[in-house]
Design an enzyme around this catalytic site. Sequence first.
Site, short mmCIF file in Angstrom:
data_model
loop_
_atom_site.label_atom_id
_atom_site.label_comp_id
_atom_site.label_asym_id
_atom_site.label_seq_id
_atom_site.Cartn_x
_atom_site.Cartn_y
_atom_site.Cartn_z
N HIS A 126 0.88 -1.18 0.00
CA HIS A 126 0.00 0.00 0.00
C HIS A 126 0.92 1.23 0.00
O HIS A 126 2.04 1.19 0.52
CB HIS A 126 -0.83 -0.05 1.28
CG HIS A 126 -1.90 0.98 1.40
ND1 HIS A 126 -1.65 2.26 1.82
CD2 HIS A 126 -3.24 0.90 1.19
CE1 HIS A 126 -2.80 2.93 1.86
NE2 HIS A 126 -3.77 2.14 1.47
N ASP A 203 3.01 -4.54 7.91
CA ASP A 203 1.78 -3.75 7.78
C ASP A 203 0.62 -4.73 7.93
O ASP A 203 0.34 -5.53 7.04
CB ASP A 203 1.79 -3.08 6.39
CG ASP A 203 0.45 -2.44 6.04
OD1 ASP A 203 -0.55 -2.66 6.76
OD2 ASP A 203 0.40 -1.74 5.01
N GLN A 206 -4.60 -5.13 6.76
CA GLN A 206 -5.59 -6.04 6.17
C GLN A 206 -5.60 -7.40 6.83
O GLN A 206 -6.58 -8.13 6.71
CB GLN A 206 -5.33 -6.21 4.67
CG GLN A 206 -5.53 -4.96 3.85
CD GLN A 206 -6.98 -4.48 3.79
OE1 GLN A 206 -7.91 -5.26 3.95
NE2 GLN A 206 -7.17 -3.19 3.58
N LYS A 229 -10.54 -1.00 10.13
CA LYS A 229 -10.67 -2.11 9.17
C LYS A 229 -11.04 -3.40 9.89
O LYS A 229 -11.32 -4.41 9.26
CB LYS A 229 -9.36 -2.29 8.42
CG LYS A 229 -9.02 -1.07 7.54
CD LYS A 229 -7.91 -1.36 6.59
CE LYS A 229 -7.36 -0.11 5.97
NZ LYS A 229 -8.22 0.45 4.91
N CYS A 367 -4.85 2.40 -3.61
CA CYS A 367 -3.62 2.94 -3.00
C CYS A 367 -2.47 1.96 -3.14
O CYS A 367 -1.63 1.83 -2.24
CB CYS A 367 -3.81 3.31 -1.53
SG CYS A 367 -5.04 4.57 -1.29
C1 PLP Z 1 -2.47 -2.87 3.38
C2 PLP Z 1 -2.80 -1.50 3.90
N1 PLP Z 1 -1.86 -0.80 4.52
C3 PLP Z 1 -2.11 0.42 5.02
C4 PLP Z 1 -3.33 1.01 4.89
C5 PLP Z 1 -3.55 2.37 5.46
O1 PLP Z 1 -4.43 2.29 6.53
P1 PLP Z 1 -5.04 3.60 7.19
O2 PLP Z 1 -5.62 4.42 6.09
O3 PLP Z 1 -6.06 3.08 8.14
O4 PLP Z 1 -3.91 4.30 7.89
C6 PLP Z 1 -4.35 0.34 4.22
C7 PLP Z 1 -5.65 0.97 4.00
O5 PLP Z 1 -6.34 0.68 3.05
C8 PLP Z 1 -4.07 -0.96 3.73
O6 PLP Z 1 -5.02 -1.66 3.09
#
Ligand code: PLP
Length: 409
Positions: A126, A203, A206, A229, A367
């Site tokens: 992401h 990270d 998900q 999420k 993203c």
């Molecule tokens: C794999 C992954 N990493 C990071 C993020 C960023 O999360 P947040 O917008 O809650 O900070 C997302 C959000 O879609 C994501 O899917």
Amino acid sequence: MAETLLDFSQVRAQFPILEQTENGHPLVYLDGGATSQKPLQVIEAIDTYYRKQNANVHRGVYGLSERATELYEGAREISRGFLNARSTKEIVFVRGTTEAINLVAHSWGRMNLQAGDEVIVTEMEHHSNIVPWQLLRDQLGIRLTVLRMNDLGEVCMNALKGLVSEKTKLLAVTHMSNALGTINPVKEMAEIAHSVGAKVLVDGAQATPHMQVDVQDLDCDFYALSGHKMYGPTGIGVLYAKEALLEVMPPYQGGGDMIYSVTFEKTEYNVLPYKFEAGTPNIAGAIGLGAAMQFMQSIGLDRIAAYEAELLAYATERLKEIEGVRIIGEAENKGGVISFVLEGVHPHDMATLMDQDGLAVRASHHCAMPVMQHFKVPATIRASLGVYNNREDIDRLVASILDAKEMLL
Ligand SMILES: Cc1ncc(COP(=O)(O)O)c(C=O)c1O
């Protein structure tokens, strides 16, 4: 039937938002990957906090503030247990995954990285696990190396072994891809990175909604998650980091609560984890996140994973029956996300039509533009699954795709 793996109607009844209609149809929500819906347990915890428990934390000597502090710190203990961290000192409340990664980049990164050092990310990250490292690359002269994936959306362990060297200081990898659904073997990847002395950031934005995560078993150095999420509220997340690392990392932000004493000459910082929580925190958010974790635990993390695996298999099978549908991301180990394109139709047009049928799906680059570049598509349609989805939702998805196909082709 997947639904027998959990008491589906009882679980579904916990989500009042799903009782409404959208464009005259019962709402089918398939965008938990962007943000999940919230169960009553979470809504009520936040409601009760503001009705009966609201006060600032760590400050008042009066009862209300002490109770708010107990609830806030209680949520930290729930988060510790949820991730199986050794200590609540390792649980830093942040806004979400994005802030967690930026905290690590600014604090750990600036202290430990210098020109020529290398950070490895995968091709399926992401943007929030790419851009913070690019900022450091431009500011410090570090190298950003990409571990590529194959056309199924999987990274190769031998390729990682070939990439790491004594220059590698960090491997930053997603536990589960939001654009593809791929679940990465982060434990094995951590072993490879650790063999050259690199640290590992996972990270978990998900992964945490879909599976049991044990940070001690993974042996990662940092783990980031977003409450919204995983059935919790927006604006709250967790950065887990090993205590020894947090102990020597400098604060990320300065202000109230993160200090022990301040004079104009010198400031002594607070103990962990407060050193990293400057200012009034998102108290209601943390309490809501704790309630969300308890909601998931009350169903059972393994049961959630098994239920969603069955539903994903059903969705995959049904989508494959539709001529012209190309599934993007066919890794052997996948979580509850299914991304696809329909030949000859732009995903945005399709999602707009699907909205008319009451379906909430995401059409976007998610993203994760490098993923789109890899698969040579501008965007995909993504259906992401949660405990409130069932086969009926998938059947509605398929019917809507067929309708859109008829209209647009
Ligand atoms: C794999 C992954 N990493 C990071 C993020 C960023 O999360 P947040 O917008 O809650 O900070 C997302 C959000 O879609 C994501 O899917």
